[in-house]
Design a protein around this motif. Structure first.
Motif, short mmCIF file in Angstrom:
data_model
loop_
_atom_site.label_atom_id
_atom_site.label_comp_id
_atom_site.label_asym_id
_atom_site.label_seq_id
_atom_site.Cartn_x
_atom_site.Cartn_y
_atom_site.Cartn_z
N ALA A 37 39.53 30.90 31.62
CA ALA A 37 39.99 29.55 31.96
C ALA A 37 41.51 29.53 32.11
CB ALA A 37 39.54 28.55 30.91
N LEU A 38 42.22 30.20 31.21
CA LEU A 38 43.69 30.27 31.31
C LEU A 38 44.12 31.00 32.57
CD1 LEU A 38 44.60 31.05 27.59
CD2 LEU A 38 45.03 28.93 28.84
N ARG A 39 43.43 32.09 32.87
CA ARG A 39 43.72 32.88 34.06
C ARG A 39 43.49 32.04 35.32
NH1 ARG A 39 40.49 36.11 37.53
NH2 ARG A 39 41.47 38.07 38.12
N ASP A 40 42.34 31.37 35.37
CA ASP A 40 42.02 30.53 36.54
C ASP A 40 43.05 29.43 36.72
OD1 ASP A 40 39.81 32.14 36.86
OD2 ASP A 40 38.34 30.56 36.40
N GLU A 41 43.46 28.81 35.63
CA GLU A 41 44.45 27.74 35.71
C GLU A 41 45.78 28.27 36.25
OE1 GLU A 41 46.22 24.13 35.76
OE2 GLU A 41 44.10 24.60 35.58
N TRP A 42 46.21 29.43 35.76
CA TRP A 42 47.46 30.03 36.26
C TRP A 42 47.34 30.31 37.76
CZ3 TRP A 42 49.03 34.46 38.74
CH2 TRP A 42 50.41 34.65 38.80
N LEU A 43 46.21 30.86 38.18
CA LEU A 43 46.01 31.16 39.60
C LEU A 43 46.02 29.88 40.44
CD1 LEU A 43 43.28 33.91 39.21
CD2 LEU A 43 45.59 34.26 40.12
N ARG A 44 45.38 28.82 39.96
CA ARG A 44 45.36 27.54 40.70
C ARG A 44 46.76 26.95 40.82
NH1 ARG A 44 40.32 26.87 37.70
NH2 ARG A 44 38.64 27.14 39.20
N VAL A 45 47.54 27.04 39.74
CA VAL A 45 48.92 26.54 39.79
C VAL A 45 49.72 27.31 40.84
CG1 VAL A 45 51.07 26.41 38.46
CG2 VAL A 45 48.93 25.62 37.44
N GLN A 46 49.40 28.58 41.04
CA GLN A 46 50.09 29.40 42.04
C GLN A 46 49.58 29.12 43.46
OE1 GLN A 46 52.70 31.09 40.87
NE2 GLN A 46 52.02 30.31 38.89
N GLY A 47 48.56 28.26 43.59
CA GLY A 47 48.08 27.87 44.91
C GLY A 47 46.83 28.60 45.38
N PHE A 48 46.15 29.30 44.47
CA PHE A 48 44.93 30.01 44.84
C PHE A 48 43.71 29.15 44.54
CE2 PHE A 48 47.99 33.32 43.78
CZ PHE A 48 47.92 34.13 44.89
N VAL A 49 42.68 29.31 45.34
CA VAL A 49 41.38 28.72 45.07
C VAL A 49 40.57 29.81 44.38
CG1 VAL A 49 39.27 27.80 46.10
CG2 VAL A 49 41.49 27.23 47.10
N VAL A 50 40.00 29.49 43.22
CA VAL A 50 39.22 30.47 42.47
C VAL A 50 37.75 30.08 42.50
CG1 VAL A 50 38.91 31.61 40.24
CG2 VAL A 50 41.20 30.91 40.97
N VAL A 51 36.92 31.01 42.95
CA VAL A 51 35.48 30.80 43.00
C VAL A 51 34.83 31.83 42.09
CG1 VAL A 51 33.43 30.81 44.47
CG2 VAL A 51 35.62 29.96 45.37
N ARG A 52 34.03 31.37 41.15
CA ARG A 52 33.33 32.29 40.24
C ARG A 52 31.85 32.29 40.59
NH1 ARG A 52 35.67 34.63 36.22
NH2 ARG A 52 37.86 34.16 35.88
N VAL A 53 31.29 33.49 40.70
CA VAL A 53 29.86 33.64 40.96
C VAL A 53 29.27 34.55 39.89
CG1 VAL A 53 30.02 33.24 43.45
CG2 VAL A 53 30.21 35.55 42.59
N ALA A 54 28.07 34.23 39.48
CA ALA A 54 27.39 35.04 38.45
C ALA A 54 26.90 36.34 39.07
CB ALA A 54 26.22 34.26 37.88
N ALA A 55 27.07 37.42 38.33
CA ALA A 55 26.60 38.72 38.79
C ALA A 55 25.10 38.67 39.07
CB ALA A 55 26.92 39.79 37.74
N SER A 56 24.37 37.93 38.26
CA SER A 56 22.92 37.82 38.47
C SER A 56 22.59 37.17 39.81
CB SER A 56 22.27 37.04 37.33
OG SER A 56 22.81 35.73 37.25
N GLU A 57 23.41 36.20 40.24
CA GLU A 57 23.20 35.57 41.55
C GLU A 57 23.46 36.55 42.69
OE1 GLU A 57 21.91 32.47 42.27
OE2 GLU A 57 21.52 32.51 40.11
N VAL A 58 24.49 37.37 42.53
CA VAL A 58 24.79 38.39 43.56
C VAL A 58 23.61 39.35 43.67
CG1 VAL A 58 26.30 40.30 44.20
CG2 VAL A 58 27.28 38.23 43.21
N LEU A 59 23.08 39.78 42.55
CA LEU A 59 21.96 40.72 42.56
C LEU A 59 20.69 40.07 43.12
CD1 LEU A 59 22.52 42.47 39.13
CD2 LEU A 59 22.92 43.44 41.42
N LYS A 60 20.52 38.78 42.83
CA LYS A 60 19.31 38.07 43.27
C LYS A 60 19.34 37.81 44.78
CE LYS A 60 18.61 33.74 42.14
NZ LYS A 60 18.38 32.53 41.32
N ASP A 61 20.49 37.33 45.31
CA ASP A 61 20.57 36.99 46.74
C ASP A 61 22.02 37.05 47.21
OD1 ASP A 61 20.22 36.09 49.32
OD2 ASP A 61 19.16 34.26 48.75
N VAL A 62 22.48 38.25 47.50
CA VAL A 62 23.88 38.44 47.89
C VAL A 62 24.22 37.67 49.17
CG1 VAL A 62 23.49 40.59 49.19
CG2 VAL A 62 25.73 40.14 48.15
N ASP A 63 23.27 37.57 50.09
CA ASP A 63 23.55 36.86 51.33
C ASP A 63 23.80 35.37 51.08
OD1 ASP A 63 23.40 39.13 53.00
OD2 ASP A 63 21.21 39.00 53.02
#
Length: 116
Positions: free
Chosen positions: A76-102
């Motif tokens: 959460a601290l990392r994401d907040e720092w990145l957002r303050v720097q102007g980045f959009v942060v998207v988190r995806v669960a590894a299980s979702e990638v394995l289930k349906d990467v497309d």
């Protein structure tokens, strides 16, 4: 923004060699430039290393496996720092990638197209 150190660049290079199976699977799709968007893998950003980074839209995609369950506050601290720097942060669960990467890639591309 904080300067990226040589140690962070070295760590990023090492992480490229030992990507997790979900990261490898997602990279196989993202490297094809879906939606015409270029991605970089294990890219240093300040003191951090982003799993995937789309520089044209300043979007970072993070794949969260079981290790992230124990690092919720740190993430959460990392994401907040990145957002303050102007980045959009998207988190995806590894299980979702394995289930349906497309579906994961389609969701990321939709977010990018919506932000343009």
């Amino acid at each position: 923004m904080r300067q990226t150190s040589k140690a962070t660049v070295k760590r990023a290079r090492g992480l490229r060699r030992v990507m997790s199976p979900p990261e490898v699977l997602l990279w196989q799709r993202l490297r094809l430039r879906p939606g015409g968007v270029k991605f970089r893998r294990q890219h240093p950003v300040g003191a951090y290393v982003a799993d995937f980074y789309a520089p044209d839209v300043r979007m970072i995609v993070e794949v969260d496996g079981l290790a992230h369950d124990a690092r919720v506050e740190r993430d959460a601290l990392r994401d907040e720092w990145l957002r303050v720097q102007g980045f959009v942060v998207v988190r995806v669960a590894a299980s979702e990638v394995l289930k349906d990467v497309d579906a994961v890639v389609d969701g990321v591309v939709r977010l990018i197209l919506a932000s343009r």
